[in-house]
Design a protein around this motif. Structure first.
Motif, PDB file in Angstrom:
ATOM      1  N   THR A  55       0.902  -1.471   0.183  1.00 14.25           N
ATOM      2  CA  THR A  55       0.228  -0.171  -0.359  1.00 14.25           C
ATOM      3  C   THR A  55       0.617   1.538   0.093  1.00 14.25           C
ATOM      4  OG1 THR A  55      -2.205  -1.336   1.231  1.00 14.25           O
ATOM      5  CG2 THR A  55      -1.589   1.350   0.948  1.00 14.25           C
ATOM      6  N   ALA A  56       2.091   1.439   1.410  1.00 16.80           N
ATOM      7  CA  ALA A  56       2.633   2.366   0.645  1.00 16.80           C
ATOM      8  C   ALA A  56       3.403   2.742   0.011  1.00 16.80           C
ATOM      9  CB  ALA A  56       4.003   2.612   2.085  1.00 16.80           C
ATOM     10  N   GLY A  57       3.464   1.543  -1.726  1.00 14.36           N
ATOM     11  CA  GLY A  57       4.234   2.373  -2.720  1.00 14.36           C
ATOM     12  C   GLY A  57       3.500   2.679  -3.603  1.00 14.36           C
ATOM     13  N   LEU A  58       2.063   2.179  -3.009  1.00 11.86           N
ATOM     14  CA  LEU A  58       0.764   3.168  -4.158  1.00 11.86           C
ATOM     15  C   LEU A  58       0.661   4.302  -3.615  1.00 11.86           C
ATOM     16  CD1 LEU A  58      -2.281   0.071  -4.335  1.00 11.86           C
ATOM     17  CD2 LEU A  58      -1.156   1.458  -6.025  1.00 11.86           C
ATOM     18  N   THR A  59       0.736   4.463  -2.280  1.00 16.67           N
ATOM     19  CA  THR A  59       0.964   6.169  -2.174  1.00 16.67           C
ATOM     20  C   THR A  59       1.654   7.013  -2.693  1.00 16.67           C
ATOM     21  OG1 THR A  59      -0.473   5.487   0.540  1.00 16.67           O
ATOM     22  CG2 THR A  59       0.707   7.300   0.299  1.00 16.67           C
ATOM     23  N   ALA A  60       2.794   6.486  -2.412  1.00 21.81           N
ATOM     24  CA  ALA A  60       3.193   7.180  -3.558  1.00 21.81           C
ATOM     25  C   ALA A  60       2.688   7.409  -4.948  1.00 21.81           C
ATOM     26  CB  ALA A  60       4.994   6.168  -3.578  1.00 21.81           C
ATOM     27  N   ARG A  61       2.133   7.137  -5.777  1.00 23.09           N
ATOM     28  CA  ARG A  61       1.897   6.957  -6.806  1.00 23.09           C
ATOM     29  C   ARG A  61       0.174   7.489  -7.724  1.00 23.09           C
ATOM     30  NH1 ARG A  61       3.442   2.056  -9.573  1.00 23.09           N
ATOM     31  NH2 ARG A  61       2.430   3.308 -11.361  1.00 23.09           N
ATOM     32  N   SER A  71      -9.260  13.473  16.966  1.00 21.93           N
ATOM     33  CA  SER A  71      -9.740  14.697  16.237  1.00 21.93           C
ATOM     34  C   SER A  71      -9.490  14.435  14.362  1.00 21.93           C
ATOM     35  CB  SER A  71      -9.593  15.789  16.388  1.00 21.93           C
ATOM     36  OG  SER A  71      -8.318  16.210  15.666  1.00 21.93           O
ATOM     37  N   VAL A  72     -11.043  15.419  14.079  1.00 24.27           N
ATOM     38  CA  VAL A  72     -11.218  15.614  13.097  1.00 24.27           C
ATOM     39  C   VAL A  72      -9.829  15.569  12.130  1.00 24.27           C
ATOM     40  CG1 VAL A  72     -12.610  16.010  10.845  1.00 24.27           C
ATOM     41  CG2 VAL A  72     -13.481  15.163  12.997  1.00 24.27           C
ATOM     42  N   ALA A  73      -9.623  16.706  12.748  1.00 23.50           N
ATOM     43  CA  ALA A  73      -8.337  17.146  11.241  1.00 23.50           C
ATOM     44  C   ALA A  73      -7.003  15.429  11.694  1.00 23.50           C
ATOM     45  CB  ALA A  73      -7.549  18.653  12.317  1.00 23.50           C
ATOM     46  N   GLU A  74      -6.465  15.554  13.047  1.00 20.09           N
ATOM     47  CA  GLU A  74      -5.501  14.460  13.239  1.00 20.09           C
ATOM     48  C   GLU A  74      -5.764  13.190  12.202  1.00 20.09           C
ATOM     49  OE1 GLU A  74      -4.585  15.599  17.446  1.00 20.09           O
ATOM     50  OE2 GLU A  74      -5.668  14.197  17.103  1.00 20.09           O
ATOM     51  N   ASN A  75      -7.165  12.951  11.634  1.00 17.61           N
ATOM     52  CA  ASN A  75      -6.944  11.773  11.402  1.00 17.61           C
ATOM     53  C   ASN A  75      -7.194  12.223   9.789  1.00 17.61           C
ATOM     54  OD1 ASN A  75      -8.932   8.928  11.955  1.00 17.61           O
ATOM     55  ND2 ASN A  75      -9.449  11.110  13.677  1.00 17.61           N
ATOM     56  N   VAL A  76      -7.097  12.877   9.403  1.00 18.26           N
ATOM     57  CA  VAL A  76      -7.080  13.825   7.900  1.00 18.26           C
ATOM     58  C   VAL A  76      -5.625  13.766   7.363  1.00 18.26           C
ATOM     59  CG1 VAL A  76      -7.791  15.336   6.148  1.00 18.26           C
ATOM     60  CG2 VAL A  76      -9.794  14.216   7.856  1.00 18.26           C
ATOM     61  N   LEU A  77      -4.900  14.354   9.211  1.00 15.90           N
ATOM     62  CA  LEU A  77      -3.323  14.564   8.970  1.00 15.90           C
ATOM     63  C   LEU A  77      -2.868  13.200   7.789  1.00 15.90           C
ATOM     64  CD1 LEU A  77      -1.267  16.872   9.255  1.00 15.90           C
ATOM     65  CD2 LEU A  77      -1.867  16.006  11.437  1.00 15.90           C
ATOM     66  N   VAL A  78      -3.277  12.147   8.865  1.00 20.74           N
ATOM     67  CA  VAL A  78      -2.398  11.035   8.665  1.00 20.74           C
ATOM     68  C   VAL A  78      -1.776  10.842   7.705  1.00 20.74           C
ATOM     69  CG1 VAL A  78      -2.333   8.059   9.386  1.00 20.74           C
ATOM     70  CG2 VAL A  78      -3.311   9.913  10.547  1.00 20.74           C
ATOM     71  N   PRO A  79      -2.061  10.930   6.837  1.00 22.87           N
ATOM     72  CA  PRO A  79      -1.389   9.953   5.367  1.00 22.87           C
ATOM     73  C   PRO A  79      -0.140  11.087   4.519  1.00 22.87           C
ATOM     74  CG  PRO A  79      -3.529  11.314   4.987  1.00 22.87           C
ATOM     75  CD  PRO A  79      -3.464  10.978   6.160  1.00 22.87           C
ATOM     76  N   ILE A  80      -0.379  12.122   5.406  1.00 23.95           N
ATOM     77  CA  ILE A  80       0.588  13.393   4.781  1.00 23.95           C
ATOM     78  C   ILE A  80       1.159  14.025   5.853  1.00 23.95           C
ATOM     79  CG2 ILE A  80      -1.123  14.357   2.869  1.00 23.95           C
ATOM     80  CD1 ILE A  80      -1.960  16.187   4.140  1.00 23.95           C
ATOM     81  N   ALA A  81       0.746  13.682   7.440  1.00 26.86           N
ATOM     82  CA  ALA A  81       2.533  14.305   8.367  1.00 26.86           C
ATOM     83  C   ALA A  81       3.559  14.610   8.018  1.00 26.86           C
ATOM     84  CB  ALA A  81       2.164  13.211   9.521  1.00 26.86           C
ATOM     85  N   ALA A  82       4.461  14.149   7.269  1.00 24.89           N
ATOM     86  CA  ALA A  82       5.215  14.338   7.032  1.00 24.89           C
ATOM     87  C   ALA A  82       6.078  15.515   5.797  1.00 24.89           C
ATOM     88  CB  ALA A  82       6.309  12.717   6.618  1.00 24.89           C
ATOM     89  N   ARG A  83       4.652  16.338   5.790  1.00 24.33           N
ATOM     90  CA  ARG A  83       5.262  17.381   4.555  1.00 24.33           C
ATOM     91  C   ARG A  83       4.439  18.558   5.359  1.00 24.33           C
ATOM     92  NH1 ARG A  83       3.962  16.404  -0.629  1.00 24.33           N
ATOM     93  NH2 ARG A  83       3.499  18.314  -0.683  1.00 24.33           N
ATOM     94  N   ALA A  84       5.075  19.508   4.508  1.00 21.89           N
ATOM     95  CA  ALA A  84       5.596  20.576   5.381  1.00 21.89           C
ATOM     96  C   ALA A  84       4.137  21.413   5.243  1.00 21.89           C
ATOM     97  CB  ALA A  84       6.745  21.831   4.779  1.00 21.89           C
TER      98      ALA A  84
END
Length: 246
Positions: A82-88, A104-117
């Protein structure tokens, strides 16, 4: 180019191409030689009776079950994790939502992009887009089910996918929420994202999909536009047990 015109769609290379996809569990063949594609900006639905293999197709595309056959995104073979698909830029929602109830709602939505500035700004914009901004600080476990479904969709969309896989997106929703969901999915597709959805809500599919693939016992038994599928006797037989005539 109008991607909803059949000739125009056919001229565009597929975003997702599936060929001879087969999945077996022990001696049971759950998906048998399935082939279809999804073009940029197109909404394709997989429908069929319970046990037809629809979610297994999704799991095979995402590399969650062992498969044979060919699955390509933008012409390249898909990675088997799955991680490879996310990169695609492939994103998926789940039937069970897969949310973290204590976050929280915001924290849940943050999960897949947390590393982004720019993650915080993207989350805020996505929540506003789905009318969830006022719930951003609320724990997901305290929300009504339709709001939880929107949070799951927001989490998938915040990654800005090029291919969006929706697993039963209308399940458990009322008429108003289904109408709003359809508008959102169409807007996402009009922005160039390809959408593949599995759905039992046939009226929702017929009003939204550009093309439909009908599965039964792991095989594609019919395909076409909503109007073509609606009048196909093989579809009536699969759903209602009415014998198709030649």
């Amino acid at each position: 180019m109008n991607l909803h015109e059949p000739d125009a769609v056919a001229s565009v290379p597929p975003r997702l191409a599936v060929d001879a996809l087969t999945v077996t569990f022990g001696g049971l063949t759950a998906v048998d030689g399935v082939a279809f594609d999804v073009r940029p900006g197109e909404i394709v639905a997989l429908i069929g009776p319970n046990g037809a293999g629809k979610t297994t197709v999704f799991n095979a595309i995402c590399g969650l079950v062992r498969r044979s056959g060919d699955v390509r995104v933008d012409g390249a073979p898909t990675p088997r994790r799955t991680a490879g698909l996310t990169a695609r830029r492939v994103s998926r929602t789940l039937q069970g939502l897969g949310l973290f109830d204590t976050l929280s709602v915001a924290e849940n939505v943050l999960v897949p992009i947390a590393a982004r500035a720019d993650a915080a700004a993207r989350v805020a914009a996505q929540l506003d887009d789905l009318h969830l901004g006022g719930l951003a600080a609320q724990p997901v476990g305290a929300l009504a089910y339709p709001d939880r479904k929107r949070v799951a969709l927001a989490r998938a969309l915040v990654t800005r996918p090029r291919l969006l896989l929706l697993d039963e997106p209308a399940g458990g929703l009322g008429a108003d929420d289904i109408a709003a969901l359809g508008e959102t999915v169409r807007r996402v597709a009009d922005g160039g994202c390809s959408v593949l959805l599995v759905e039992h809500h046939v009226d929702f599919v017929m009003g939204l999909a550009d093309r439909i693939e009908v599965l039964d016992f792991g095989r594609v038994i019919a395909r076409g536009t909503p109007d073509e599928v609606r009048t196909d006797p093989r579809v009536e037989e699969a759903y209602l047990g009415v014998k198709a005539t030649a």
